[in-house]
Motif scaffolding. Structure first.
Motif, short mmCIF file in Angstrom:
data_model
loop_
_atom_site.label_atom_id
_atom_site.label_comp_id
_atom_site.label_asym_id
_atom_site.label_seq_id
_atom_site.Cartn_x
_atom_site.Cartn_y
_atom_site.Cartn_z
N HIS A 116 0.92 -1.21 -0.31
CA HIS A 116 0.17 0.69 0.02
C HIS A 116 0.87 1.31 0.46
CE1 HIS A 116 0.37 -0.33 4.42
NE2 HIS A 116 0.30 1.77 4.63
N ASP A 117 1.81 1.33 0.97
CA ASP A 117 2.93 2.65 0.74
C ASP A 117 3.94 2.75 -0.26
OD1 ASP A 117 1.67 3.97 2.33
OD2 ASP A 117 2.53 3.56 4.38
N LYS B 70 6.00 5.52 -1.39
CA LYS B 70 6.39 6.30 -0.80
C LYS B 70 7.78 6.55 -1.32
CE LYS B 70 3.94 6.79 3.54
NZ LYS B 70 4.06 6.38 4.90
N HIS C 17 1.76 10.08 -2.52
CA HIS C 17 2.07 8.46 -3.02
C HIS C 17 1.05 7.42 -3.06
CE1 HIS C 17 0.77 7.80 1.79
NE2 HIS C 17 0.81 6.67 1.12
N HIS D 4 -6.28 3.37 0.38
CA HIS D 4 -6.22 3.17 1.95
C HIS D 4 -6.36 4.62 2.41
CE1 HIS D 4 -1.81 3.89 1.33
NE2 HIS D 4 -1.66 4.61 2.57
N HIS D 5 -6.04 5.52 1.63
CA HIS D 5 -6.26 7.17 2.28
C HIS D 5 -7.53 7.63 1.91
CE1 HIS D 5 -2.32 7.65 4.75
NE2 HIS D 5 -1.92 6.91 3.46
N ASP E 110 -5.20 0.46 8.05
CA ASP E 110 -3.81 1.77 8.35
C ASP E 110 -4.05 2.75 9.01
OD1 ASP E 110 -1.33 1.92 6.90
OD2 ASP E 110 -2.89 4.08 6.34
FE LIG Z 1 0.10 5.38 3.40
#
Ligand SMILES: [Fe+2]
Ligand SMILES: [Fe+2]
Ligand SMILES: [Fe+2]
Length: 442
Positions: free
Chosen positions: A278-279, A282, A307, A331-332, A360
Protein backbone atom coordinates in the motif's frame (compact mmCIF):
# COMPACT_ATOMS: atom_id res chain seq x y z
CA UNK A 1 -19.35 -15.29 13.63
CA UNK A 2 -18.71 -13.63 10.28
CA UNK A 3 -20.13 -10.10 9.82
CA UNK A 4 -22.26 -9.21 6.82
CA UNK A 5 -21.60 -6.00 4.92
CA UNK A 6 -23.65 -4.36 2.16
CA UNK A 7 -20.60 -3.20 0.15
CA UNK A 8 -19.11 -5.37 -2.58
CA UNK A 9 -16.89 -7.72 -0.68
CA UNK A 10 -16.21 -11.43 -0.42
CA UNK A 11 -16.47 -13.67 -3.47
CA UNK A 12 -14.14 -11.97 -5.95
CA UNK A 13 -14.59 -13.73 -9.29
CA UNK A 14 -11.09 -15.15 -9.60
CA UNK A 15 -10.85 -16.41 -6.05
CA UNK A 16 -13.87 -18.70 -6.47
CA UNK A 17 -12.04 -21.22 -8.63
CA UNK A 18 -8.66 -20.17 -7.32
CA UNK A 19 -7.31 -18.88 -10.63
CA UNK A 20 -5.47 -15.86 -9.27
CA UNK A 21 -2.28 -15.74 -11.32
CA UNK A 22 0.38 -13.08 -11.79
CA UNK A 23 3.52 -13.18 -13.92
CA UNK A 24 6.79 -12.90 -12.04
CA UNK A 25 8.12 -10.60 -14.78
CA UNK A 26 5.33 -8.08 -14.12
CA UNK A 27 6.20 -7.97 -10.41
CA UNK A 28 9.93 -7.58 -11.09
CA UNK A 29 9.06 -4.85 -13.56
CA UNK A 30 6.86 -3.06 -10.99
CA UNK A 31 9.65 -3.25 -8.43
CA UNK A 32 12.14 -1.92 -11.03
CA UNK A 33 9.77 0.95 -11.77
CA UNK A 34 9.47 1.81 -8.10
CA UNK A 35 13.26 1.75 -7.71
CA UNK A 36 13.48 4.07 -10.69
CA UNK A 37 11.26 6.56 -8.89
CA UNK A 38 13.94 7.07 -6.24
CA UNK A 39 16.56 8.46 -8.60
CA UNK A 40 15.61 11.65 -10.40
CA UNK A 41 18.90 12.09 -12.22
CA UNK A 42 19.04 8.69 -13.85
CA UNK A 43 15.46 8.29 -15.04
CA UNK A 44 14.55 4.73 -15.95
CA UNK A 45 17.94 3.36 -14.83
CA UNK A 46 16.84 -0.15 -13.81
CA UNK A 47 14.60 -0.59 -16.81
CA UNK A 48 17.35 0.58 -19.16
CA UNK A 49 20.03 -1.61 -17.61
CA UNK A 50 17.58 -4.50 -17.96
CA UNK A 51 17.14 -3.57 -21.60
CA UNK A 52 20.87 -3.40 -22.39
CA UNK A 53 21.43 -6.66 -20.51
CA UNK A 54 18.67 -8.34 -22.53
CA UNK A 55 20.25 -7.20 -25.80
CA UNK A 56 23.72 -8.40 -24.79
CA UNK A 57 22.35 -11.73 -23.50
CA UNK A 58 20.44 -12.27 -26.71
CA UNK A 59 23.33 -11.51 -29.05
CA UNK A 60 25.73 -13.53 -26.92
CA UNK A 61 23.32 -16.47 -27.03
CA UNK A 62 22.57 -17.22 -23.38
CA UNK A 63 20.03 -19.95 -22.55
CA UNK A 64 16.53 -18.76 -21.71
CA UNK A 65 17.02 -19.46 -17.99
CA UNK A 66 20.32 -17.54 -17.86
CA UNK A 67 18.79 -14.71 -19.85
CA UNK A 68 15.82 -14.53 -17.49
CA UNK A 69 18.15 -14.42 -14.47
CA UNK A 70 20.52 -11.81 -15.83
CA UNK A 71 17.69 -9.55 -17.00
CA UNK A 72 15.85 -9.80 -13.65
CA UNK A 73 19.13 -9.08 -11.83
CA UNK A 74 19.78 -6.10 -14.10
CA UNK A 75 16.27 -4.76 -13.42
CA UNK A 76 16.86 -4.91 -9.65
CA UNK A 77 20.63 -4.45 -9.43
CA UNK A 78 20.77 -1.32 -7.22
CA UNK A 79 18.00 -2.35 -4.81
CA UNK A 80 20.58 -2.46 -2.00
CA UNK A 81 21.53 1.17 -2.58
CA UNK A 82 17.91 2.22 -2.14
CA UNK A 83 17.79 0.57 1.28
CA UNK A 84 21.27 1.60 2.44
CA UNK A 85 21.15 5.19 1.29
CA UNK A 86 17.77 6.89 1.66
CA UNK A 87 18.93 10.01 -0.16
CA UNK A 88 20.42 8.08 -3.08
CA UNK A 89 19.91 10.00 -6.27
CA UNK A 90 22.49 9.62 -9.00
CA UNK A 91 23.10 5.88 -8.49
CA UNK A 92 26.75 6.49 -9.32
CA UNK A 93 28.80 4.49 -6.88
CA UNK A 94 32.47 5.11 -7.46
CA UNK A 95 33.17 4.84 -3.72
CA UNK A 96 30.88 1.98 -2.95
CA UNK A 97 30.58 -0.80 -5.43
CA UNK A 98 30.66 -3.63 -2.92
CA UNK A 99 28.32 -2.58 -0.10
CA UNK A 100 25.20 -1.93 -2.12
CA UNK A 101 25.83 -5.05 -4.24
CA UNK A 102 25.93 -7.24 -1.14
CA UNK A 103 23.01 -5.48 0.53
CA UNK A 104 20.96 -5.97 -2.65
CA UNK A 105 21.90 -9.61 -2.84
CA UNK A 106 20.87 -10.19 0.79
CA UNK A 107 17.49 -8.50 0.21
CA UNK A 108 16.76 -10.41 -3.01
CA UNK A 109 17.77 -13.76 -1.50
CA UNK A 110 14.65 -13.52 0.69
CA UNK A 111 12.54 -14.35 -2.37
CA UNK A 112 12.40 -18.08 -3.19
CA UNK A 113 12.16 -17.55 -6.93
CA UNK A 114 15.20 -15.29 -7.15
CA UNK A 115 18.08 -17.22 -5.56
CA UNK A 116 20.33 -17.16 -8.66
CA UNK A 117 19.30 -13.59 -9.37
CA UNK A 118 20.52 -12.57 -5.92
CA UNK A 119 23.99 -13.98 -6.67
CA UNK A 120 24.18 -12.04 -9.93
CA UNK A 121 23.33 -8.83 -8.07
CA UNK A 122 26.13 -9.54 -5.60
CA UNK A 123 28.71 -9.50 -8.42
CA UNK A 124 27.29 -6.72 -10.56
CA UNK A 125 30.30 -4.43 -10.01
CA UNK A 126 32.98 -7.14 -9.86
CA UNK A 127 35.59 -6.55 -12.61
CA UNK A 128 35.82 -9.26 -15.24
CA UNK A 129 39.42 -10.11 -14.35
CA UNK A 130 38.28 -11.04 -10.80
CA UNK A 131 35.09 -12.76 -11.84
CA UNK A 132 36.26 -14.97 -14.70
CA UNK A 133 36.93 -18.54 -13.77
CA UNK A 134 35.70 -17.97 -10.18
CA UNK A 135 32.26 -19.41 -10.69
CA UNK A 136 31.09 -20.00 -14.24
CA UNK A 137 27.46 -19.70 -13.20
CA UNK A 138 27.83 -16.11 -12.03
CA UNK A 139 30.17 -14.84 -14.77
CA UNK A 140 27.15 -13.49 -16.62
CA UNK A 141 26.72 -10.81 -13.96
CA UNK A 142 29.46 -8.96 -15.87
CA UNK A 143 26.73 -8.26 -18.44
CA UNK A 144 25.04 -6.10 -15.80
CA UNK A 145 28.31 -4.31 -15.07
CA UNK A 146 28.63 -3.44 -18.76
CA UNK A 147 24.97 -2.47 -19.16
CA UNK A 148 25.19 -0.31 -16.01
CA UNK A 149 28.30 1.48 -17.30
CA UNK A 150 26.52 2.36 -20.55
CA UNK A 151 23.34 3.65 -18.89
CA UNK A 152 25.04 5.58 -16.08
CA UNK A 153 27.12 7.42 -18.66
CA UNK A 154 24.29 8.13 -21.09
CA UNK A 155 23.10 11.72 -20.68
CA UNK A 156 19.34 12.06 -20.63
CA UNK A 157 19.33 15.41 -22.44
CA UNK A 158 20.99 14.04 -25.60
CA UNK A 159 19.93 11.28 -28.00
CA UNK A 160 21.16 7.86 -26.86
CA UNK A 161 21.96 6.82 -30.45
CA UNK A 162 24.76 9.42 -30.59
CA UNK A 163 26.27 8.44 -27.26
CA UNK A 164 26.12 4.63 -27.04
CA UNK A 165 28.61 3.86 -29.88
CA UNK A 166 31.16 6.17 -28.24
CA UNK A 167 30.57 4.55 -24.86
CA UNK A 168 31.10 1.10 -26.36
CA UNK A 169 34.44 2.31 -27.69
CA UNK A 170 35.25 3.50 -24.18
CA UNK A 171 34.36 0.05 -22.80
CA UNK A 172 36.76 -1.53 -25.25
CA UNK A 173 39.59 0.29 -23.45
CA UNK A 174 38.63 -1.72 -20.35
CA UNK A 175 38.18 -4.94 -22.30
CA UNK A 176 39.46 -8.00 -20.48
CA UNK A 177 39.96 -6.03 -17.27
CA UNK A 178 36.57 -4.56 -16.34
CA UNK A 179 34.43 -6.22 -18.98
CA UNK A 180 34.30 -9.54 -20.82
CA UNK A 181 35.43 -8.76 -24.43
CA UNK A 182 32.72 -11.10 -25.78
CA UNK A 183 29.97 -9.17 -24.01
CA UNK A 184 31.28 -5.90 -25.46
CA UNK A 185 31.18 -7.48 -28.92
CA UNK A 186 27.64 -8.72 -28.31
CA UNK A 187 26.59 -5.21 -27.32
CA UNK A 188 28.27 -3.75 -30.41
CA UNK A 189 26.41 -6.23 -32.57
CA UNK A 190 23.11 -5.34 -30.90
CA UNK A 191 23.84 -1.67 -31.33
CA UNK A 192 24.37 -2.09 -35.05
CA UNK A 193 20.79 -3.30 -35.49
CA UNK A 194 18.43 -0.67 -36.81
CA UNK A 195 15.45 -0.88 -34.50
CA UNK A 196 17.53 -0.65 -31.36
CA UNK A 197 17.13 2.99 -30.38
CA UNK A 198 13.42 3.09 -30.98
CA UNK A 199 13.03 0.76 -28.06
CA UNK A 200 15.16 2.48 -25.48
CA UNK A 201 13.38 4.70 -22.92
CA UNK A 202 9.96 3.78 -24.24
CA UNK A 203 7.08 1.46 -23.49
CA UNK A 204 8.53 -0.92 -26.01
CA UNK A 205 11.48 -1.40 -23.67
CA UNK A 206 9.14 -3.24 -21.31
CA UNK A 207 7.73 -5.36 -24.13
CA UNK A 208 11.24 -6.33 -25.11
CA UNK A 209 12.10 -7.24 -21.54
CA UNK A 210 8.92 -9.27 -21.14
CA UNK A 211 9.81 -11.30 -24.24
CA UNK A 212 13.39 -11.92 -23.25
CA UNK A 213 12.46 -13.23 -19.80
CA UNK A 214 9.69 -15.59 -20.86
CA UNK A 215 9.90 -18.58 -18.62
CA UNK A 216 7.35 -21.34 -18.16
CA UNK A 217 7.29 -21.69 -14.39
CA UNK A 218 7.14 -17.97 -13.68
CA UNK A 219 3.37 -17.71 -13.14
CA UNK A 220 2.69 -17.11 -9.46
CA UNK A 221 -0.38 -17.93 -7.36
CA UNK A 222 -1.38 -15.88 -4.29
CA UNK A 223 1.26 -17.55 -2.13
CA UNK A 224 3.99 -16.90 -4.72
CA UNK A 225 2.98 -13.25 -5.05
CA UNK A 226 2.93 -12.91 -1.26
CA UNK A 227 6.47 -14.31 -1.09
CA UNK A 228 7.66 -11.83 -3.73
CA UNK A 229 5.95 -8.82 -2.12
CA UNK A 230 8.20 -9.34 0.91
CA UNK A 231 10.81 -7.61 -1.27
CA UNK A 232 8.63 -4.58 -1.84
CA UNK A 233 7.86 -4.31 1.87
CA UNK A 234 11.56 -4.50 2.73
CA UNK A 235 12.47 -1.74 0.34
CA UNK A 236 9.72 0.57 1.61
CA UNK A 237 10.28 -0.11 5.29
CA UNK A 238 14.08 -0.19 5.26
CA UNK A 239 14.28 3.24 3.71
CA UNK A 240 12.77 4.95 6.67
CA UNK A 241 12.96 4.00 10.32
CA UNK A 242 9.69 5.88 10.80
CA UNK A 243 7.81 3.40 8.67
CA UNK A 244 9.85 0.31 9.52
CA UNK A 245 7.59 -2.74 9.71
CA UNK A 246 4.45 -0.66 9.12
CA UNK A 247 3.56 -2.52 5.90
CA UNK A 248 3.58 -5.85 7.70
CA UNK A 249 1.26 -4.52 10.42
CA UNK A 250 -1.25 -3.37 7.81
CA UNK A 251 -0.90 -6.67 5.94
CA UNK A 252 -1.78 -8.78 8.96
CA UNK A 253 -4.50 -6.52 10.34
CA UNK A 254 -6.31 -6.29 7.02
CA UNK A 255 -6.16 -10.03 6.37
CA UNK A 256 -7.61 -10.86 9.82
CA UNK A 257 -10.31 -8.21 9.35
CA UNK A 258 -11.00 -9.80 5.96
CA UNK A 259 -11.45 -13.18 7.60
CA UNK A 260 -14.00 -11.82 10.09
CA UNK A 261 -15.85 -10.09 7.27
CA UNK A 262 -16.27 -13.29 5.26
CA UNK A 263 -13.39 -13.26 2.78
CA UNK A 264 -12.00 -16.69 1.88
CA UNK A 265 -8.41 -17.83 2.38
CA UNK A 266 -7.13 -16.75 -1.03
CA UNK A 267 -8.72 -13.35 -0.48
CA UNK A 268 -7.10 -13.08 2.93
CA UNK A 269 -3.74 -13.61 1.20
CA UNK A 270 -4.69 -10.81 -1.20
CA UNK A 271 -5.17 -8.50 1.79
CA UNK A 272 -1.67 -9.38 2.98
CA UNK A 273 -0.33 -8.52 -0.47
CA UNK A 274 -2.24 -5.22 -0.55
CA UNK A 275 -0.97 -4.36 2.93
CA UNK A 276 2.62 -4.97 1.93
CA UNK A 277 2.21 -2.85 -1.19
CA UNK A 278 0.00 0.00 0.00
CA UNK A 279 2.83 2.48 0.64
CA UNK A 280 5.13 1.47 -2.24
CA UNK A 281 4.56 4.96 -3.72
CA UNK A 282 6.51 6.40 -0.78
CA UNK A 283 9.68 5.46 -2.65
CA UNK A 284 9.03 8.49 -4.82
CA UNK A 285 8.82 10.79 -1.77
CA UNK A 286 12.14 12.04 -0.36
CA UNK A 287 12.85 10.52 3.07
CA UNK A 288 13.68 13.99 4.39
CA UNK A 289 9.99 14.79 3.98
CA UNK A 290 8.74 11.48 5.38
CA UNK A 291 10.91 11.98 8.46
CA UNK A 292 10.50 15.73 8.91
CA UNK A 293 9.88 16.62 12.55
CA UNK A 294 8.62 20.18 11.99
CA UNK A 295 5.24 21.12 10.64
CA UNK A 296 4.89 20.41 6.93
CA UNK A 297 4.15 23.22 4.49
CA UNK A 298 1.12 22.64 2.27
CA UNK A 299 3.29 21.81 -0.76
CA UNK A 300 5.27 19.31 1.31
CA UNK A 301 2.04 17.78 2.53
CA UNK A 302 0.76 17.35 -1.02
CA UNK A 303 4.11 15.80 -2.02
CA UNK A 304 3.59 13.18 0.69
CA UNK A 305 -0.04 12.66 -0.32
CA UNK A 306 1.06 11.86 -3.86
CA UNK A 307 2.42 8.50 -2.65
CA UNK A 308 -1.08 7.03 -3.08
CA UNK A 309 -1.06 8.00 -6.77
CA UNK A 310 2.42 6.54 -7.23
CA UNK A 311 1.24 3.30 -5.63
CA UNK A 312 -1.56 3.15 -8.21
CA UNK A 313 0.86 3.93 -11.03
CA UNK A 314 3.34 1.22 -10.00
CA UNK A 315 0.69 -1.47 -9.52
CA UNK A 316 -1.20 -0.60 -12.71
CA UNK A 317 1.56 -2.30 -14.69
CA UNK A 318 0.76 -5.68 -13.15
CA UNK A 319 -2.07 -7.57 -14.91
CA UNK A 320 -4.01 -9.66 -12.38
CA UNK A 321 -3.39 -7.29 -9.51
CA UNK A 322 -6.26 -4.87 -10.30
CA UNK A 323 -8.33 -5.54 -7.16
CA UNK A 324 -5.26 -5.36 -4.94
CA UNK A 325 -4.20 -2.15 -6.66
CA UNK A 326 -7.55 -0.52 -5.87
CA UNK A 327 -7.53 -1.63 -2.24
CA UNK A 328 -3.93 -0.44 -1.85
CA UNK A 329 -4.15 2.93 -3.56
CA UNK A 330 -7.42 3.86 -1.80
CA UNK A 331 -6.07 3.47 1.73
CA UNK A 332 -6.25 7.23 2.36
CA UNK A 333 -9.72 7.73 0.86
CA UNK A 334 -12.52 8.39 3.37
CA UNK A 335 -16.20 7.38 3.32
CA UNK A 336 -17.37 11.03 3.44
CA UNK A 337 -15.21 11.94 0.41
CA UNK A 338 -12.61 13.97 2.33
CA UNK A 339 -9.74 11.57 1.65
CA UNK A 340 -7.16 11.45 -1.13
CA UNK A 341 -6.01 11.08 -3.86
CA UNK A 342 -9.39 11.05 -5.67
CA UNK A 343 -11.84 12.05 -2.96
CA UNK A 344 -14.18 9.16 -3.81
CA UNK A 345 -17.02 8.52 -1.34
CA UNK A 346 -19.67 6.10 -0.06
CA UNK A 347 -20.36 3.07 -2.25
CA UNK A 348 -17.54 4.02 -4.62
CA UNK A 349 -15.29 2.58 -1.95
CA UNK A 350 -15.35 -1.23 -1.86
CA UNK A 351 -15.30 -3.22 1.37
CA UNK A 352 -11.72 -4.28 0.64
CA UNK A 353 -10.57 -0.65 0.49
CA UNK A 354 -12.50 0.13 3.69
CA UNK A 355 -10.65 -2.69 5.42
CA UNK A 356 -7.28 -1.36 4.23
CA UNK A 357 -8.22 2.12 5.52
CA UNK A 358 -9.08 0.85 9.00
CA UNK A 359 -6.01 -1.42 9.07
CA UNK A 360 -3.75 1.49 8.08
CA UNK A 361 -5.08 3.85 10.77
CA UNK A 362 -5.12 1.10 13.40
CA UNK A 363 -1.52 0.07 12.67
CA UNK A 364 -0.31 3.68 12.57
CA UNK A 365 -1.77 4.56 15.98
CA UNK A 366 -0.93 1.33 17.81
CA UNK A 367 2.65 0.74 16.58
CA UNK A 368 5.53 2.26 18.53
CA UNK A 369 7.36 5.02 16.69
CA UNK A 370 10.79 6.37 17.66
CA UNK A 371 9.16 9.54 19.00
CA UNK A 372 6.11 8.05 20.78
CA UNK A 373 4.61 4.90 22.20
CA UNK A 374 1.69 3.25 20.41
CA UNK A 375 -1.82 3.87 21.81
CA UNK A 376 -3.46 1.40 24.22
CA UNK A 377 -6.88 -0.25 23.82
CA UNK A 378 -8.82 2.64 25.36
CA UNK A 379 -7.22 5.37 23.26
CA UNK A 380 -7.35 3.26 20.09
CA UNK A 381 -11.06 2.51 20.55
CA UNK A 382 -11.80 6.18 21.14
CA UNK A 383 -9.94 7.35 18.01
CA UNK A 384 -11.39 4.64 15.75
CA UNK A 385 -14.98 5.15 16.99
CA UNK A 386 -14.68 8.90 16.43
CA UNK A 387 -13.55 8.26 12.86
CA UNK A 388 -16.38 5.73 12.38
CA UNK A 389 -19.03 8.06 13.85
CA UNK A 390 -17.89 10.98 11.69
CA UNK A 391 -18.15 8.81 8.55
CA UNK A 392 -14.45 8.86 7.82
CA UNK A 393 -13.88 5.14 8.36
CA UNK A 394 -16.41 2.36 7.88
CA UNK A 395 -18.20 1.97 11.27
CA UNK A 396 -18.91 -1.75 10.77
CA UNK A 397 -15.27 -2.55 10.01
CA UNK A 398 -14.28 -0.44 13.04
CA UNK A 399 -16.65 -2.44 15.28
CA UNK A 400 -15.32 -5.76 13.98
CA UNK A 401 -11.82 -4.62 14.85
CA UNK A 402 -12.83 -3.48 18.35
CA UNK A 403 -14.71 -6.71 18.99
CA UNK A 404 -11.63 -8.73 17.96
CA UNK A 405 -9.11 -6.25 19.34
CA UNK A 406 -7.06 -8.69 21.45
CA UNK A 407 -6.65 -11.23 18.67
CA UNK A 408 -5.92 -8.66 15.96
CA UNK A 409 -3.59 -6.54 18.06
CA UNK A 410 -1.70 -9.62 19.19
CA UNK A 411 -1.21 -10.85 15.60
CA UNK A 412 -0.21 -7.34 14.46
CA UNK A 413 2.39 -7.11 17.25
CA UNK A 414 3.81 -10.54 16.48
CA UNK A 415 3.92 -9.84 12.74
CA UNK A 416 5.68 -6.52 13.23
CA UNK A 417 8.14 -8.01 15.73
CA UNK A 418 8.96 -10.71 13.18
CA UNK A 419 9.45 -8.09 10.45
CA UNK A 420 11.77 -6.18 12.79
CA UNK A 421 13.70 -9.38 13.47
CA UNK A 422 14.10 -9.88 9.73
CA UNK A 423 15.46 -6.38 9.47
CA UNK A 424 17.89 -6.94 12.36
CA UNK A 425 19.03 -10.21 10.77
CA UNK A 426 19.60 -8.38 7.53
CA UNK A 427 21.61 -5.71 9.39
CA UNK A 428 23.53 -8.39 11.32
CA UNK A 429 24.42 -10.35 8.18
CA UNK A 430 25.65 -7.16 6.56
CA UNK A 431 27.66 -6.19 9.61
CA UNK A 432 29.06 -9.57 10.72
CA UNK A 433 29.95 -10.87 7.29
CA UNK A 434 30.89 -7.71 5.49
CA UNK A 435 31.30 -4.95 8.11
CA UNK A 436 28.51 -2.92 6.51
CA UNK A 437 26.56 -0.70 8.87
CA UNK A 438 22.97 -0.20 7.73
CA UNK A 439 20.56 2.32 9.20
CA UNK A 440 19.63 2.13 12.84
CA UNK A 441 15.91 1.58 13.16
CA UNK A 442 15.70 0.70 16.80
FE1 LIG B 1 -0.01 5.70 3.10
FE1 LIG C 1 25.29 -0.74 -8.65
FE1 LIG D 1 23.31 0.95 -11.38
Amino acid sequence: MVFQHECQGPGLAYTEDNNFKVRLFDLVNALARSLDMVSHTLAGHHTNVGFFAARIAECYGLSSFERRNVVFAAMLHDIGAVSLYPAVDSLLFEDDTIKHSIAGSVIISSSKKLQDVSKLVEYHHTPWEELRGENKRYEISNIINLADFIDVNTRRDRPARLQVPLLIELCRKHSGRLFNPDYIEALREAESKRDYYHRLYSERTEKKLRLSTQFESDMLDAEGVLDFTGLFAKVIDFRSRFTATHSQGVAITSSVLGRWLGFNEVEQALFQIAGRLHDIGKLAVPTTLLEKNDKLTSSEFSAIQRHAVYTEHILSGVPGLEVIRDWACQHHERIDGTGYPKGIAGKEISLGSRILQVADVFTAITEDRPYRRGMDFKQTTKVLRQLGDSNKLDPIVVEVLIERYDEINDLRCKGQTLALEHFSNYSKVLYNKYGIVSKDIS
